[in-house]
Design an enzyme around this catalytic site. Structure first.
Site, PDB file in Angstrom:
ATOM      1  N   GLU A   1       0.886  -1.334   0.166  1.00  9.95           N
ATOM      2  CA  GLU A   1       0.065  -0.174  -0.157  1.00  9.95           C
ATOM      3  C   GLU A   1       1.492   1.371  -0.225  1.00  9.95           C
ATOM      4  O   GLU A   1       0.680   2.190   0.731  1.00  9.95           O
ATOM      5  CB  GLU A   1      -1.252   0.040   1.089  1.00  9.95           C
ATOM      6  CG  GLU A   1      -1.925  -1.665   0.804  1.00  9.95           C
ATOM      7  CD  GLU A   1      -3.243  -1.214   1.931  1.00  9.95           C
ATOM      8  OE1 GLU A   1      -4.441  -2.112   1.814  1.00  9.95           O
ATOM      9  OE2 GLU A   1      -2.695  -0.502   3.357  1.00  9.95           O
TER      10      GLU A   1
ATOM     11  N   GLU B   1      -6.146  -7.593  -1.026  1.00  8.65           N
ATOM     12  CA  GLU B   1      -7.136  -7.683   0.042  1.00  8.65           C
ATOM     13  C   GLU B   1      -8.085  -7.306   0.065  1.00  8.65           C
ATOM     14  O   GLU B   1      -8.541  -6.462  -0.286  1.00  8.65           O
ATOM     15  CB  GLU B   1      -6.185  -6.942   1.300  1.00  8.65           C
ATOM     16  CG  GLU B   1      -5.008  -7.143   1.468  1.00  8.65           C
ATOM     17  CD  GLU B   1      -4.071  -6.066   2.832  1.00  8.65           C
ATOM     18  OE1 GLU B   1      -5.101  -5.830   3.237  1.00  8.65           O
ATOM     19  OE2 GLU B   1      -2.721  -5.962   2.864  1.00  8.65           O
TER      20      GLU B   1
END
Length: 643
Positions: free
Chosen positions: A146, A303
């Site tokens: 991320e 995710e």
């Protein structure tokens, strides 16, 4: 080997005693897991002191996976430098716009422009790559995690120097920079490169061009960190694909178009936001965006959550069946992998209340039973892998435009370009119409209809591309406050919307933000925004009750360009979108009642799969274009195989 849907989640063996690992792998096999992400936050476990490495634990963990036939997305652990890094190199820690240095104690505590961070990150990445390049469990390199989630921008001196270097390459000379930024205003003209700083805290509004370029620079700095690690991994292990997990549709500090161009496969994370009334529509937007970033090819959901997350004011648990419905909704919109954060729910740490595939209560739980059932179902859907979703509609979306409009000195604080794009997407979702997201400078030739909800900033190339799409027979709908400025955030003179004034056959002379809704002749309402506009060749399809065009249509070449001078309420927007879809020949994937989502995936020239996702509490009937009728139970997902 038959095609398979990747299924699993983040496995963090370093958080647990080694005696639990075999139990983990056995339960993974029971749940149908075939892919896990490993090592994402393991830097301090792999390098507990600078230059001291401990790989034995990761060797044993990966060997267990390989013996069980489970593949790994093996991470470079560079998202979380260990405590020794912050202690040894405090100058590499990030600094905020107020000049405060942020310290170690969470994650992503580094300046993206720090040469020290980059050197140490590449060093640990090379150690991981050389040790595991030939490991049988390795399926994919997972770089970092991320990017920019917590440190998208840094205002330190190292960042300032890197920003100046970036500006030299972008503008070439100070004269060009001063012109682009309009520094004649407020006595801001620069006479030396060293005078330029990142837009730190100031007494009043920062220069809009400076702020925009700093956002661009900061995004580019993160992309550069990724490509440095990617190139290293490719040199050590050619042929192993490389990715990183974006946060498409939820995180707007990085230019996802630029990032996606550097990925071997687009991976993204998505989490439902409980405060949204219909979070499943937000999920559809994010999934469509991920697919679009990958050029329409299948993508990887790296995710999502089995139930509650840990970072919202109210972390709502998922109702029975919602885990499956969310997962198959991503699959319907092009995902070839369904993965979760994380495998085993953490016992300690900041994310201990984030749900997992194996919860604190163990396998005898609703979550684990649903995880296992989903794994069995996905194992039977391998034939879907590799198929694509085709869309006839595109919504234009550009991060630079979002950043430019984020400057506080705007005509109305109520205009939100991201939320408006999502609102138009939601209206299409309710109509059963699948759409892509597209960059204004991208190839639009494959679409019938292109929508421009609120693209405030557009380059000359982007403006010309939409006009050419329309000239060749496409249908275009442009929303208000679009095409207003060029790529430097300088107003296009001569009347709004400057970039598309001739295409639309409309000239706007003034903006009139609204305090309350305004009535239209059709009976609809405009909200938030209106414009004093004049038809300059366009046909007026709807007008304000007080006079002046609200919706126009202009023929352009073989196509037609529509324009809205106000932000229509939801009912009005649905009516206009239905009209332009009909004009463009756009049809829904199937007929379905409200709240039932229909999407089609297809192999080129082969079998297709119609996904019907029932988000309501009642059974529903779906009818295909071929007249096939099928019932979808309340809260269920039906997949129809079409030859």
């Amino acid at each position: 080997m038959p095609d398979v849907i990747a299924y699993g989640g983040d496995w963090n063996p370093e958080q647990w005693p080694e005696e639990t690992w075999r139990q983990d792998v056995a339960l993974m096999r029971e749940a149908g897991v075939n892919r896990v992400s490993v090592g994402i936050f393991s830097w301090s476990a792999l390098e507990p002191a600078e230059g001291v490495y401990e790989f034995g634990w990761l060797d044993r963990a990966l060997d267990l996976l390989a013996a069980a036939g489970i593949r790994a997305n093996l991470a470079t652990p560079t998202a979380s430098p260990p405590p020794w890094f912050a202690a040894a190199y405090p100058e590499a820690l990030p600094v905020d716009a107020d000049g405060r240095r942020l310290h170690h104690g969470s994650r992503q505590a580094f300046c993206p422009s720090s040469p020290i961070y980059r050197d140490r990150a590449l060093r640990i990445a090379e150690r991981v790559a050389t040790r595991y390049a030939e490991h049988p469990a390795l399926a994919l390199w997972h770089v970092h995690n991320e990017y920019g989630c917590h440190n998208a921008r840094c205002w330190c001196d190292a960042s300032a120097a890197a920003f100046r270097a970036w500006l030299r390459l972008r503008h070439g000379s100070l004269d060009e920079l001063n012109d682009a930024w309009g520094t004649a205003f407020w006595s801001q003209r620069y006479g030396d490169w060293e005078e330029i700083l990142p837009p730190r805290a100031t007494p009043s509004f920062t220069n809009p061009g400076q702020q925009l370029d700093f956002r661009r620079f900061s995004s580019d700095a993160l992309v550069e960190l990724y490509t440095a690690e990617r190139d290293l991994l490719r040199s050590v292990a050619p042929g192993v694909p490389v990715t990183t997990n974006l946060m498409a549709g939820a995180h707007w500090d990085m230019d996802c178009w630029a990032f996606a161009a550097e990925l071997d496969v687009v991976s993204t994370d998505h989490y439902l936001v409980g405060a949204r009334q219909e979070p499943h529509i937000d999920l559809a937007f994010a999934a469509d965006y991920a697919r679009s970033l990958n050029g329409g090819r299948p993508w990887l959901l790296m995710e999502h959550s089995t139930s509650a997350v840990n970072w919202q004011p109210r972390n709502l648990a998922k109702a029975p069946g919602e885990l499956r419905r969310n997962s198959l909704q991503h699959l319907a919109r092009g995902a070839d992998g369904i993965m979760f954060f994380q495998w085993r729910q953490s016992r300690a740490g900041a994310e201990k209340w984030h749900s997992a595939m194996l919860p604190h209560a163990g396998p005898d739980t609703k979550i684990f039973r649903e995880v296992t059932a989903l794994g069995a179902e996905l194992a039977g859907l391998g034939e879907v892998a590799g198929s694509r979703v085709r869309a006839d509609v595109a919504i234009l979306l550009d991060h630079a435009s979002v950043w430019a409009q984020d400057h506080p000195a705007q005509p109305s604080a109520e205009l939100d370009p991201v939320e408006e794009a999502k609102r138009w997407h939601a209206a299409l979702w309710r109509a059963g119409v699948t759409c892509d997201l597209a960059h204004p400078e991208g190839d639009l030739s494959g679409y019938r209809l292109v929508l421009v909800p609120m693209v405030y900033l557009v380059s000359d190339a982007g403006a010309a591309g939409l006009a050419e799409f329309t000239r060749r027979g496409g249908v275009t709908l442009v929303g208000p406050y679009s095409g207003i400025v060029d790529e430097h955030d300088r107003v296009r003179l001569g009347g709004y919307p400057g970039a598309w004034r001739d295409l639309l056959g409309v000239r706007v002379e003034e903006f009139f933000p609204l305090e309350r809704p305004i009535a239209l002749e059709s009976g609809g309402r405009g909200t938030v925004w209106s414009e004093l506009a004049h038809a300059a060749g366009a046909e007026v399809l709807d007008a304000y009750a007080t006079g002046g065009p609200a919706w126009t249509r202009n023929e352009h070449g073989a196509g037609a360009a529509h324009y809205l001078t106000t932000r229509l309420d939801d009912a009005g927007l649905a009516r206009v979108l239905a009209a332009v879809c009909a004009e463009a020949g756009v049809r829904p994937a199937a007929e379905a009642p409200p709240g039932v989502e229909v999407v089609r995936r297809a192999h080129p020239g082969g079998r297709s799969f119609l996904f019907a996702v029932n988000h309501t509490g009642a059974d529903a009937v779906v009818t295909t274009a071929g007249g096939v009728r099928a019932t979808v139970a309340a809260g269920d997902v039906l997949i129809l195989r079409e030859d």
